[in-house]
Design an enzyme around this catalytic site. Structure first.
Site, PDB file in Angstrom:
ATOM      1  N   GLU A  19      11.359 -12.029  11.699  1.00 22.90           N
ATOM      2  CA  GLU A  19      11.714 -10.717  11.333  1.00 22.90           C
ATOM      3  C   GLU A  19      12.708 -10.623  10.116  1.00 22.90           C
ATOM      4  OE1 GLU A  19      12.824  -7.891  14.688  1.00 22.90           O
ATOM      5  OE2 GLU A  19      15.007  -8.147  13.545  1.00 22.90           O
ATOM      6  N   HIS A  94       8.810  -1.758  11.271  1.00 17.64           N
ATOM      7  CA  HIS A  94       9.397  -0.819  12.659  1.00 17.64           C
ATOM      8  C   HIS A  94       9.443   0.552  12.389  1.00 17.64           C
ATOM      9  CE1 HIS A  94      11.265  -5.031  14.138  1.00 17.64           C
ATOM     10  NE2 HIS A  94       9.909  -4.954  13.855  1.00 17.64           N
ATOM     11  N   ARG A 124      12.388   2.972  19.727  1.00 17.36           N
ATOM     12  CA  ARG A 124      13.234   4.476  19.893  1.00 17.36           C
ATOM     13  C   ARG A 124      14.235   4.443  18.768  1.00 17.36           C
ATOM     14  NH1 ARG A 124      17.559   5.209  24.409  1.00 17.36           N
ATOM     15  NH2 ARG A 124      18.613   3.824  22.983  1.00 17.36           N
ATOM     16  N   GLY A 125      14.799   3.170  18.695  1.00 17.34           N
ATOM     17  CA  GLY A 125      15.959   2.931  17.648  1.00 17.34           C
ATOM     18  C   GLY A 125      17.089   2.860  18.528  1.00 17.34           C
ATOM     19  N   ASP A 126      18.157   2.225  17.986  1.00 12.95           N
ATOM     20  CA  ASP A 126      19.448   2.353  18.395  1.00 12.95           C
ATOM     21  C   ASP A 126      20.265   3.806  18.200  1.00 12.95           C
ATOM     22  OD1 ASP A 126      19.667  -0.399  19.437  1.00 12.95           O
ATOM     23  OD2 ASP A 126      19.752  -1.182  17.287  1.00 12.95           O
ATOM     24  N   HIS A 183      16.845  -3.501  29.481  1.00 16.75           N
ATOM     25  CA  HIS A 183      17.682  -2.513  28.526  1.00 16.75           C
ATOM     26  C   HIS A 183      18.842  -2.059  29.084  1.00 16.75           C
ATOM     27  CE1 HIS A 183      18.175   1.170  26.100  1.00 16.75           C
ATOM     28  NE2 HIS A 183      17.870   0.342  25.039  1.00 16.75           N
ATOM     29  N   LYS A 199       4.800   2.558  28.017  1.00 15.67           N
ATOM     30  CA  LYS A 199       4.513   2.326  26.643  1.00 15.67           C
ATOM     31  C   LYS A 199       3.141   1.758  26.535  1.00 15.67           C
ATOM     32  CE  LYS A 199       8.805   0.367  25.618  1.00 15.67           C
ATOM     33  NZ  LYS A 199       9.768  -0.127  25.026  1.00 15.67           N
ATOM     34  N   LYS A 305      18.937 -14.751   6.650  1.00 11.36           N
ATOM     35  CA  LYS A 305      19.049 -16.106   6.205  1.00 11.36           C
ATOM     36  C   LYS A 305      17.824 -17.141   6.860  1.00 11.36           C
ATOM     37  CE  LYS A 305      23.413 -16.223   3.876  1.00 11.36           C
ATOM     38  NZ  LYS A 305      24.571 -15.357   4.669  1.00 11.36           N
TER      39      LYS A 305
HETATM   40  P1  FAD Z   1      12.648   3.279  25.010  1.00  8.66           P
HETATM   41  O1  FAD Z   1      11.287   2.108  25.233  1.00  8.66           O
HETATM   42  O2  FAD Z   1      12.367   4.348  24.615  1.00  8.66           O
HETATM   43  O3  FAD Z   1      13.453   2.627  26.108  1.00  8.66           O
HETATM   44  C1  FAD Z   1      14.818   3.064  25.923  1.00  8.66           C
HETATM   45  C2  FAD Z   1      15.530   3.267  27.271  1.00  8.66           C
HETATM   46  O4  FAD Z   1      15.244   4.358  28.031  1.00  8.66           O
HETATM   47  C3  FAD Z   1      15.327   2.169  28.253  1.00  8.66           C
HETATM   48  O5  FAD Z   1      16.285   1.829  29.005  1.00  8.66           O
HETATM   49  C4  FAD Z   1      14.186   2.498  29.158  1.00  8.66           C
HETATM   50  O6  FAD Z   1      14.099   2.105  30.461  1.00  8.66           O
HETATM   51  C5  FAD Z   1      14.381   4.068  29.231  1.00  8.66           C
HETATM   52  N1  FAD Z   1      13.371   4.907  29.268  1.00  8.66           N
HETATM   53  C6  FAD Z   1      12.078   4.687  28.717  1.00  8.66           C
HETATM   54  N2  FAD Z   1      11.253   5.956  28.749  1.00  8.66           N
HETATM   55  C7  FAD Z   1      12.042   6.777  29.443  1.00  8.66           C
HETATM   56  C8  FAD Z   1      11.681   8.100  30.104  1.00  8.66           C
HETATM   57  N3  FAD Z   1      10.485   8.531  29.516  1.00  8.66           N
HETATM   58  N4  FAD Z   1      12.702   8.587  30.656  1.00  8.66           N
HETATM   59  C9  FAD Z   1      13.978   7.898  30.780  1.00  8.66           C
HETATM   60  N5  FAD Z   1      14.169   6.684  30.500  1.00  8.66           N
HETATM   61  C10 FAD Z   1      13.218   6.260  29.762  1.00  8.66           C
HETATM   62  N6  FAD Z   1      16.462  -0.930  16.624  1.00  8.66           N
HETATM   63  C11 FAD Z   1      16.410  -0.303  15.522  1.00  8.66           C
HETATM   64  O7  FAD Z   1      17.004   0.697  15.190  1.00  8.66           O
HETATM   65  N7  FAD Z   1      15.702  -0.799  14.273  1.00  8.66           N
HETATM   66  C12 FAD Z   1      14.742  -1.883  14.550  1.00  8.66           C
HETATM   67  O8  FAD Z   1      13.983  -2.280  13.560  1.00  8.66           O
HETATM   68  C13 FAD Z   1      14.524  -2.443  15.884  1.00  8.66           C
HETATM   69  N8  FAD Z   1      13.782  -3.421  15.957  1.00  8.66           N
HETATM   70  C14 FAD Z   1      13.771  -3.860  17.154  1.00  8.66           C
HETATM   71  C15 FAD Z   1      13.023  -4.822  17.458  1.00  8.66           C
HETATM   72  C16 FAD Z   1      12.788  -5.598  18.763  1.00  8.66           C
HETATM   73  C17 FAD Z   1      11.716  -6.629  18.899  1.00  8.66           C
HETATM   74  C18 FAD Z   1      13.643  -5.062  19.832  1.00  8.66           C
HETATM   75  C19 FAD Z   1      13.352  -5.677  21.255  1.00  8.66           C
HETATM   76  C20 FAD Z   1      14.489  -4.118  19.555  1.00  8.66           C
HETATM   77  C21 FAD Z   1      14.511  -3.663  18.251  1.00  8.66           C
HETATM   78  N9  FAD Z   1      15.308  -2.578  17.856  1.00  8.66           N
HETATM   79  C22 FAD Z   1      15.635  -2.009  16.820  1.00  8.66           C
HETATM   80  C23 FAD Z   1      16.226  -1.984  19.167  1.00  8.66           C
HETATM   81  C24 FAD Z   1      15.825  -0.709  19.832  1.00  8.66           C
HETATM   82  O9  FAD Z   1      15.549   0.393  19.060  1.00  8.66           O
HETATM   83  C25 FAD Z   1      16.825  -0.519  20.956  1.00  8.66           C
HETATM   84  O10 FAD Z   1      16.950  -1.553  21.898  1.00  8.66           O
HETATM   85  C26 FAD Z   1      16.689   0.736  21.776  1.00  8.66           C
HETATM   86  O11 FAD Z   1      17.828   0.788  22.377  1.00  8.66           O
HETATM   87  C27 FAD Z   1      15.514   0.913  22.657  1.00  8.66           C
HETATM   88  O12 FAD Z   1      14.280   0.886  22.160  1.00  8.66           O
HETATM   89  P2  FAD Z   1      12.923   0.907  22.655  1.00  8.66           P
HETATM   90  O13 FAD Z   1      12.027   1.010  21.805  1.00  8.66           O
HETATM   91  O14 FAD Z   1      13.030  -0.250  23.895  1.00  8.66           O
HETATM   92  O15 FAD Z   1      13.172   2.142  23.541  1.00  8.66           O
END
Ligand code: FAD
Length: 317
Positions: A19, A94, A124-126, A183, A199, A305
């Site tokens: 990545e 992403h 979802r994003g941070d 998470h 998902k 890096k």
């Molecule tokens: P989700 O799947 O939406 O889950 C988020 C939280 O909500 C979890 O606790 C889940 O249990 C809960 N949840 C899910 N659906 C529901 C619902 N319907 N109701 C209530 N709760 C729910 N971040 C970036 O900003 N940019 C990136 O490029 C990026 N790349 C990543 C790549 C990888 C491989 C990983 C593992 C993470 C990456 N992240 C990135 C970080 C990620 O965006 C964060 O970890 C974010 O906080 C959660 O994203 P998610 O897609 O897992 O969210």
């Protein structure tokens, strides 16, 4: 080609991927190429490019601070197109819920389709830097499963506001995130796995995990996911420790455990050059074990890096 097709074609052989993070605005894409070049000999079938959240900056205008929203590392889709054509490798942008309306996401996906990008990672994003928790963008998605559903719908010709009968439909292969240590916002591991299943039900084709340092957590996660009926490939994400400060930073940011054996080894290093070497050796051991377990791909977080990733890949692939 789709990630799932790459995995199928490999017939059980573990693949190598990594990545990348886009360069800061104003800097050259050459920095990225310089980090990709040494890794291409290990034949990654695909390379991920992250998307960063927008952030607030404050501009001093004659003593008054003007608050502006900006993205410091834009260009994910452009970088994907550029790498794809330069190296003839599949690239994976992403795609985030946060910071994008559903319409903007649709246009971004249309761009990807025109560019021949066949895979996207739906996240979802941070939270933004200034936020404690993620706040959905007005007109955007709140959770990744909704974003996955939008992409799945588009693959069927169902755009946000119109259904288009066409023989030029997109056919994105969709990746999503998984968390071997749960998470941070999920109330329990079981609920997080149920969310992961949502998902997959919405159309996700594969999972890439958050980094972890204890392989047992990944093995347990795969077992739990399978038990819950998740049958798509689960790709482990590996991050070699590179600086002493990672011992505090990584648990703080990602809410993960670092095995004490690794903590002690890093603590005993005299400088970060030694830490980097410890990180490489640990990641090599971790990778060997994951390979023996049958991980479909080993996916490395390069953080810009590649010298350490090259050494790990040379020992493994
Ligand atoms: P989700 O799947 O939406 O889950 C988020 C939280 O909500 C979890 O606790 C889940 O249990 C809960 N949840 C899910 N659906 C529901 C619902 N319907 N109701 C209530 N709760 C729910 N971040 C970036 O900003 N940019 C990136 O490029 C990026 N790349 C990543 C790549 C990888 C491989 C990983 C593992 C993470 C990456 N992240 C990135 C970080 C990620 O965006 C964060 O970890 C974010 O906080 C959660 O994203 P998610 O897609 O897992 O969210």
């Amino acid at each position: 080609m789709k990630v799932t097709d790459h995995i199928e074609q490999a017939k059980g052989k573990t693949l190598f991927s990594f990545e990348l993070i886009p360069p800061q605005k104003g800097r050259s894409i050459k920095e990225l190429y310089d980090n990709i070049d040494p890794l291409m000999e290990f034949k990654p079938p695909f390379i991920d490019v992250t998307t960063s959240r927008e952030e607030y900056i404050y501009i001093d205008r004659d003593g008054l601070l003007d608050k502006k929203l900006t993205r410091m590392r834009p260009g994910t889709v452009g970088i994907c197109a550029s790498i794809k054509h330069k190296y003839e490798v599949d690239t994976i942008p992403h795609v985030l819920c946060g910071g994008f309306t559903k319409e903007e996401t649709e246009y971004l996906l249309v761009d990807c389709h025109y560019l021949g990008i066949q895979n996207v990672m739906a996240l979802r994003g941070d939270a933004m830097k200034e936020e404690k928790y993620f706040t959905p963008t007005k007109g955007g998605h709140a959770y990744a499963n909704e974003l996955v559903q939008q992409i799945t719908n588009m693959n069927k010709g169902q755009f946000l506001h119109e259904v288009i009968e066409t023989d030029n439909k997109s056919d994105f292969c969709i990746g999503v995130a998984g968390y071997p240590e749960k998470h941070m916002e999920a109330p329990s591991m079981d609920s997080d796995i149920r969310r992961l299943k949502e998902k997959v039900a919405a159309g996700a084709d594969y999972v890439v995990t958050q980094m972890f340092f204890d392989n047992k957590k990944y093995f347990d996660f795969v077992t739990r996911a399978k038990k819950a009926g998740i049958t798509v490939p689960i790709i482990p994400g590996i991050k070699p420790i590179a600086i002493k400060r990672h011992l505090q930073l990584l648990p703080q940011v990602f809410k993960l455990d670092i095995p004490d054996e690794l903590v002690k080894a890093v603590e005993s290093c005299k400088n970060n050059k030694e830490v980097r070497q410890v990180g490489i050796e640990f990641a090599i051991q971790q990778s060997k074990e994951l390979m023996e377990f049958g991980a479909p791909v080993l996916h490395y977080y390069s953080m810009g890096k590649s010298d350490n990733i090259k050494k790990i890949a040379a020992a493994i692939f």
